[in-house]
Design an enzyme around this catalytic site. Structure first.
Site, PDB file in Angstrom:
ATOM      1  N   GLY A   1       8.367   6.853  22.870  1.00 31.21           N
ATOM      2  CA  GLY A   1       7.053   7.332  22.461  1.00 31.21           C
ATOM      3  C   GLY A   1       6.714   8.777  22.784  1.00 31.21           C
ATOM      4  O   GLY A   1       5.572   9.196  22.607  1.00 31.21           O
TER       5      GLY A   1
ATOM      6  N   TRP B   1       7.600  11.631  21.250  1.00 29.73           N
ATOM      7  CA  TRP B   1       7.192  12.420  20.070  1.00 29.73           C
ATOM      8  C   TRP B   1       5.794  11.989  19.606  1.00 29.73           C
ATOM      9  O   TRP B   1       4.964  12.813  19.244  1.00 29.73           O
ATOM     10  CB  TRP B   1       8.212  12.252  18.917  1.00 29.73           C
ATOM     11  CG  TRP B   1       9.437  13.102  19.056  1.00 29.73           C
ATOM     12  CD1 TRP B   1       9.997  13.559  20.216  1.00 29.73           C
ATOM     13  CD2 TRP B   1      10.274  13.587  17.993  1.00 29.73           C
ATOM     14  NE1 TRP B   1      11.123  14.303  19.938  1.00 29.73           N
ATOM     15  CE2 TRP B   1      11.318  14.331  18.589  1.00 29.73           C
ATOM     16  CE3 TRP B   1      10.249  13.451  16.609  1.00 29.73           C
ATOM     17  CZ2 TRP B   1      12.317  14.956  17.838  1.00 29.73           C
ATOM     18  CZ3 TRP B   1      11.252  14.076  15.851  1.00 29.73           C
ATOM     19  CH2 TRP B   1      12.264  14.819  16.471  1.00 29.73           C
TER      20      TRP B   1
ATOM     21  N   ASP C   1       9.607   1.684  15.226  1.00 27.42           N
ATOM     22  CA  ASP C   1      10.892   1.638  15.947  1.00 27.42           C
ATOM     23  C   ASP C   1      11.338   0.178  16.072  1.00 27.42           C
ATOM     24  O   ASP C   1      10.520  -0.739  16.036  1.00 27.42           O
ATOM     25  CB  ASP C   1      10.775   2.250  17.357  1.00 27.42           C
ATOM     26  CG  ASP C   1      12.141   2.701  17.889  1.00 27.42           C
ATOM     27  OD1 ASP C   1      12.370   3.920  17.967  1.00 27.42           O
ATOM     28  OD2 ASP C   1      12.998   1.835  18.187  1.00 27.42           O
TER      29      ASP C   1
ATOM     30  N   ASP D   1      12.783  -2.662  11.781  1.00 28.90           N
ATOM     31  CA  ASP D   1      13.634  -1.713  11.062  1.00 28.90           C
ATOM     32  C   ASP D   1      12.783  -0.970  10.029  1.00 28.90           C
ATOM     33  O   ASP D   1      12.234  -1.589   9.114  1.00 28.90           O
ATOM     34  CB  ASP D   1      14.763  -2.502  10.371  1.00 28.90           C
ATOM     35  CG  ASP D   1      15.704  -1.613   9.583  1.00 28.90           C
ATOM     36  OD1 ASP D   1      15.379  -0.425   9.358  1.00 28.90           O
ATOM     37  OD2 ASP D   1      16.761  -2.113   9.177  1.00 28.90           O
TER      38      ASP D   1
ATOM     39  N   ASP E   1      13.417  11.016  14.692  1.00 21.58           N
ATOM     40  CA  ASP E   1      14.381  11.207  15.790  1.00 21.58           C
ATOM     41  C   ASP E   1      15.259   9.957  15.846  1.00 21.58           C
ATOM     42  O   ASP E   1      15.935   9.710  16.848  1.00 21.58           O
ATOM     43  CB  ASP E   1      13.582  11.383  17.097  1.00 21.58           C
ATOM     44  CG  ASP E   1      14.409  11.906  18.250  1.00 21.58           C
ATOM     45  OD1 ASP E   1      15.455  12.529  17.996  1.00 21.58           O
ATOM     46  OD2 ASP E   1      14.009  11.692  19.410  1.00 21.58           O
TER      47      ASP E   1
ATOM     48  N   LYS F   1      16.673  13.922  12.450  1.00 24.41           N
ATOM     49  CA  LYS F   1      17.842  14.063  13.336  1.00 24.41           C
ATOM     50  C   LYS F   1      19.077  13.523  12.630  1.00 24.41           C
ATOM     51  O   LYS F   1      19.016  12.504  11.950  1.00 24.41           O
ATOM     52  CB  LYS F   1      17.624  13.273  14.624  1.00 24.41           C
ATOM     53  CG  LYS F   1      18.902  13.253  15.464  1.00 24.41           C
ATOM     54  CD  LYS F   1      18.655  13.162  16.925  1.00 24.41           C
ATOM     55  CE  LYS F   1      18.412  11.763  17.411  1.00 24.41           C
ATOM     56  NZ  LYS F   1      18.052  11.806  18.839  1.00 24.41           N
TER      57      LYS F   1
HETATM   58  C1  LIG Z   1      16.350   9.021  20.515  1.00 31.64           C
HETATM   59  S1  LIG Z   1      15.396   7.601  20.312  1.00 31.64           S
HETATM   60  C2  LIG Z   1      13.850   8.264  19.819  1.00 31.64           C
HETATM   61  C3  LIG Z   1      13.074   8.916  20.930  1.00 31.64           C
HETATM   62  C4  LIG Z   1      11.640   9.216  20.520  1.00 31.64           C
HETATM   63  N1  LIG Z   1      11.568  10.244  19.503  1.00 31.64           N
HETATM   64  C5  LIG Z   1      10.803   9.678  21.685  1.00 31.64           C
HETATM   65  O1  LIG Z   1      10.493  10.872  21.747  1.00 31.64           O
HETATM   66  O2  LIG Z   1      10.448   8.867  22.540  1.00 31.64           O
HETATM   67  C6  LIG Z   1      16.012   6.947  18.813  1.00 31.64           C
HETATM   68  C7  LIG Z   1      15.287   5.696  18.348  1.00 31.64           C
HETATM   69  O3  LIG Z   1      15.651   5.400  16.993  1.00 31.64           O
HETATM   70  C8  LIG Z   1      15.409   4.011  16.826  1.00 31.64           C
HETATM   71  N2  LIG Z   1      15.959   3.507  15.561  1.00 31.64           N
HETATM   72  C9  LIG Z   1      17.244   3.512  15.160  1.00 31.64           C
HETATM   73  N3  LIG Z   1      17.375   2.918  13.955  1.00 31.64           N
HETATM   74  C10 LIG Z   1      16.119   2.545  13.571  1.00 31.64           C
HETATM   75  C11 LIG Z   1      15.588   1.893  12.414  1.00 31.64           C
HETATM   76  N4  LIG Z   1      16.373   1.482  11.412  1.00 31.64           N
HETATM   77  N5  LIG Z   1      14.261   1.661  12.358  1.00 31.64           N
HETATM   78  C12 LIG Z   1      13.458   2.043  13.391  1.00 31.64           C
HETATM   79  N6  LIG Z   1      13.899   2.670  14.500  1.00 31.64           N
HETATM   80  C13 LIG Z   1      15.204   2.924  14.598  1.00 31.64           C
HETATM   81  C14 LIG Z   1      16.038   3.416  18.081  1.00 31.64           C
HETATM   82  O4  LIG Z   1      15.556   2.121  18.327  1.00 31.64           O
HETATM   83  C15 LIG Z   1      15.638   4.424  19.152  1.00 31.64           C
HETATM   84  O5  LIG Z   1      14.499   4.005  19.862  1.00 31.64           O
END
Ligand SMILES: C[S@@+](CC[C@H](N)C(=O)[O-])C[C@H]1O[C@@H](n2cnc3c(N)ncnc32)[C@H](O)[C@@H]1O
Length: 199
Positions: free
Chosen positions: A53, A55, A74, A93, A115, A155
């Protein structure tokens, strides 16, 4: 300021903790916004891959400044002491039929920030290909559900088709470029693709 790789990780992690953010990734968005002015007060923002959380919280506190709306999604829950009232969170998803429909219903957006990253396997080709799929999904979402003049941040893992995606973004935006924030870990192969001013 940080001097070694490990110091740098500690520096940003400790800074995030002291400022009340759950992850050091906040400083990547801060740097992106300082360079490209992606989000302004009152905007409607979609944050894809939002957990834990940082961002989302930074966008509320410093970018939309408590005005506008943040739709965050997420696979995992947010880990925030207090979820700001501007935030609507969906767990699941982002690209499943059900969640995608909810995200679309709340759009269109002034900015889409992603991200999102796959669970890494350590096998570079698998990880980059999964990251590329996520990035592609976000571009598709922005084609229809990002407003004209809107901005996009995605990203992607380097080696994951970033040139091809950037080429598509250059068709969709007046400006598009790749950006590597200083706050990214030195050994990270992540990159951010920035689309500015949607046509
Ligand atoms: C690097 S973390 C994000 C960190 C976040 N931006 C923060 O600042 O706290 C990457 C996130 O992408 C999510 N993610 C990956 N594939 C996803 C999808 N298909 N749908 C939703 N979230 C996804 C993962 O669960 C993970 O929590």
């Amino acid at each position: 300021m940080a001097s070694s790789k490990r110091d740098k990780a500690d520096y940003y992690t400790l800074k995030a903790r002291s400022e009340g953010y759950p992850a050091r990734s906040i400083y990547k968005l801060e740097e992106i916004n300082q360079n490209f002015r992606i989000i302004k007060p009152g905007d409607s923002v979609l944050d894809v891959g939002a957990s834990p959380g940082s961002w989302t919280l930074y966008t509320d506190r410093e970018l939309i400044k408590g005005r506008g709306r943040i739709v965050s999604v997420d696979l995992n829950p947010l880990n925030l002491r207090c979820v700001p009232p501007t935030v609507i969170f969906f767990q699941g998803d982002a690209f499943s039929k059900e969640i995608r429909a909810k995200l679309i219903e709340l759009g269109p957006y002034d900015a889409i920030i992603s991200d999102a990253a796959p669970m890494t396997t350590g096998i570079r080709t698998v990880d980059t290909s999964r990251s590329e799929n996520l990035a592609e999904e976000v571009v598709h979402l922005s084609e229809e559900h990002l407003k004209t003049h809107g901005n996009l941040v995605i990203k992607i893992f380097q080696g994951g088709g970033e040139e091809r995606i950037l080429k598509r973004m250059r068709e969709l935006f007046y400006k598009a470029r790749a950006f590597k924030p200083k706050a990214s870990r030195d050994d990270s192969f992540e990159l951010f693709l920035i689309g500015l001013d949607k046509k």
